[in-house]
Design a protein around this motif. Structure first.
Motif, PDB file in Angstrom:
ATOM      1  N   MET A  47       0.844  -1.191   0.000  1.00 55.20           N
ATOM      2  CA  MET A  47       0.000   0.000   0.000  1.00 55.20           C
ATOM      3  C   MET A  47       0.881   1.243   0.000  1.00 55.20           C
ATOM      4  O   MET A  47       1.869   1.307   0.718  1.00 55.20           O
ATOM      5  N   ASP A  53      -2.927   8.353  -6.297  1.00 56.92           N
ATOM      6  CA  ASP A  53      -4.122   7.522  -6.498  1.00 56.92           C
ATOM      7  C   ASP A  53      -4.821   7.446  -5.139  1.00 56.92           C
ATOM      8  O   ASP A  53      -4.493   6.594  -4.304  1.00 56.92           O
ATOM      9  N   GLU A  62      -6.077   4.375  -3.016  1.00 56.05           N
ATOM     10  CA  GLU A  62      -5.049   3.381  -2.678  1.00 56.05           C
ATOM     11  C   GLU A  62      -3.914   3.970  -1.839  1.00 56.05           C
ATOM     12  O   GLU A  62      -2.897   3.315  -1.632  1.00 56.05           O
ATOM     13  N   THR A  63      -4.081   5.205  -1.360  1.00 57.48           N
ATOM     14  CA  THR A  63      -2.963   5.894  -0.685  1.00 57.48           C
ATOM     15  C   THR A  63      -3.329   6.279   0.748  1.00 57.48           C
ATOM     16  O   THR A  63      -4.393   6.824   1.006  1.00 57.48           O
ATOM     17  N   THR A  64      -2.392   6.007   1.656  1.00 55.06           N
ATOM     18  CA  THR A  64      -2.497   6.474   3.046  1.00 55.06           C
ATOM     19  C   THR A  64      -1.666   7.750   3.182  1.00 55.06           C
ATOM     20  O   THR A  64      -0.546   7.805   2.671  1.00 55.06           O
ATOM     21  N   LYS A  69      -7.339   6.750   1.292  1.00 53.05           N
ATOM     22  CA  LYS A  69      -7.711   5.449   1.865  1.00 53.05           C
ATOM     23  C   LYS A  69      -7.640   5.486   3.387  1.00 53.05           C
ATOM     24  O   LYS A  69      -8.479   4.920   4.083  1.00 53.05           O
ATOM     25  N   THR A  93      -9.030   4.831   8.797  1.00 51.25           N
ATOM     26  CA  THR A  93      -9.367   4.536   7.394  1.00 51.25           C
ATOM     27  C   THR A  93     -10.602   5.329   6.974  1.00 51.25           C
ATOM     28  O   THR A  93     -11.354   5.829   7.824  1.00 51.25           O
TER      29      THR A  93
END
Length: 398
Positions: free
Chosen positions: A1, A88, A91-93, A121, A380
């Motif tokens: 991730m 993106d 899909e990104t923290t 995300k 999240t």
């Protein structure tokens, strides 16, 4: 991730994915130039500008607090967009830094924008001092659990004792002196003594970075600055940029100064006692009427607020970070003054990383690769959608 680490400073945003070795430094600001009035320069688009004289700054931060969301949103759009990071979002923290004692309304607004408008995300909010402490804790051979981070940045200087990754709020001290105030003070004294430079923030900031240093003996240097000719070892000639032949200002070499040679159309600033009198404000803010303690006293005062058994360990691990720690002589001066204030039976050690500006970002990268970060420190998007702002307050502010 993917994990994007954003150290969102009031002057510069340090940003890059945690797979990179070093961050991109992007001015956290929108610029308007006299030479190109119709065009806005966002962040590092400023490199496209041909003439930096009379730059006008539009900043999201005022006095270290994020007050202009419209400007910050424009800068974040640019950073996260195709030109810079190509994020993106689903899909990104994001690991984001914020100032100490940030207002709840600002925290809530940033959570809302990052989750609802960008759709990251997951998110983790923390402070730059905690990330710096984490980085130094991992670098040390003896795993030191406690350290005092002196984060001297653009708006403020914070002194933050960090124990086991958590800032000890009782000991956090803030001095309202930072790089912005030093640059403004330099502009005022140069405008009074030599040349009107009140509109030249960008240029004078470069002058400050290129010529200023922290004196280890203020009175001795003041006496040297009074001398004439070659006896004055403090005096430096600074050649200002004209943006046709000279793109960036520079300090003249000693031989050029001895010869007294001056090229045609060369504009020179004579930097004498300003070189050490400006950074002196970090140690004596009262010189310009700010009734606050200097950095060494603040360190001592912060440590005295902590449990007695913790204090010797704090004196042993003082960490200087932020742009102002790049002044030559800073580390030595902080050490000598803290040593004189500390109890005589404790050891004092002051550390300065090789890259103090990006140290917090590097700490963020190290932290983002641990199991604790993903399992315990992040909120999240699914959790935010279910519980709202309360879960962010609970996780990030506890």
């Amino acid at each position: 991730m993917a994990v994007l680490v954003l150290d969102n400073g009031a002057s510069t945003a340090k940003v890059e994915f945690n797979t990179a070795d070093s961050p991109r430094l992007i001015p956290n600001c929108i610029f308007k130039a006299k030479s190109e009035r119709r065009k806005l320069f966002i962040g590092d688009q400023l490199e496209e500008c041909k003439d930096y004289s009379g730059l006008f700054y539009v900043m999201p931060f005022q006095k270290g607090v994020l007050v202009n969301w419209d400007v910050e949103k424009q800068i974040w759009d640019y950073i996260f967009g195709k030109e810079v990071m190509k994020v993106d979002f689903p899909e990104t923290t994001l690991l984001l830094t914020e100032p100490h004692f940030n207002f709840t309304s600002i925290k809530d607004a940033s959570d809302e924008i990052l989750f609802e408008e960008y759709g990251f995300k997951a998110l983790c909010r923390t402070t730059a001092a905690q990330l710096s402490a984490f980085k130094s804790h991992n670098e040390e051979t003896e795993k030191r659990l406690v350290c005092v981070v002196v984060d001297s940045g653009y708006s403020f200087t914070h002194v933050v004792p960090v124990f086991n990754g958590k800032a000890m709020k009782k000991g956090v001290k803030r001095i309202n002196v930072g790089g912005k105030l030093l640059t403004n003070h330099l502009k005022e004294i140069i405008s009074y003594r030599q040349l009107h430079v009140l509109d030249e923030t960008y240029v004078m900031n470069q002058v400050k970075e290129d010529t200023c240093y922290v004196s280890d003996n203020f009175l001795r240097d003041m006496n040297i600055a009074k001398l004439r000719g070659t006896k004055n070892s403090v005096l430096r000639d600074y050649v200002l940029p004209d943006y046709t032949h000279i793109k960036r200002g520079y300090v003249k070499s000693a031989t050029e100064m001895l010869l007294g040679s001056k090229k045609e159309n060369e504009q020179i600033l004579r930097m004498n006692n300003e070189r050490f009198a400006v950074p002196e404000l970090l140690f004596h803010p009262s010189d310009i009427g700010i009734q606050e303690m200097g950095i060494p006293e603040a360190i001592n005062h912060a440590i005295e607020q902590l449990p007695v058994e913790m204090q010797p360990h704090c004196y042993m691990n003082i960490l200087l970070t932020g742009g102002n720690s790049l002044f030559p002589g800073m580390k030595e001066r902080v050490f000598s003054e803290v040593r004189s204030l500390a109890p005589c039976d404790v050891d004092v050690a002051v550390h300065c990383p090789s890259k103090p500006i990006t140290h917090a970002w590097e700490g963020g990268v190290s932290l983002s690769k641990t199991d604790t970060f993903l399992n315990k420190m992040c909120v999240t998007k699914a959790e935010y959608d279910e519980h709202g702002k309360s879960i962010c307050r609970e996780k990030f502010d506890s």
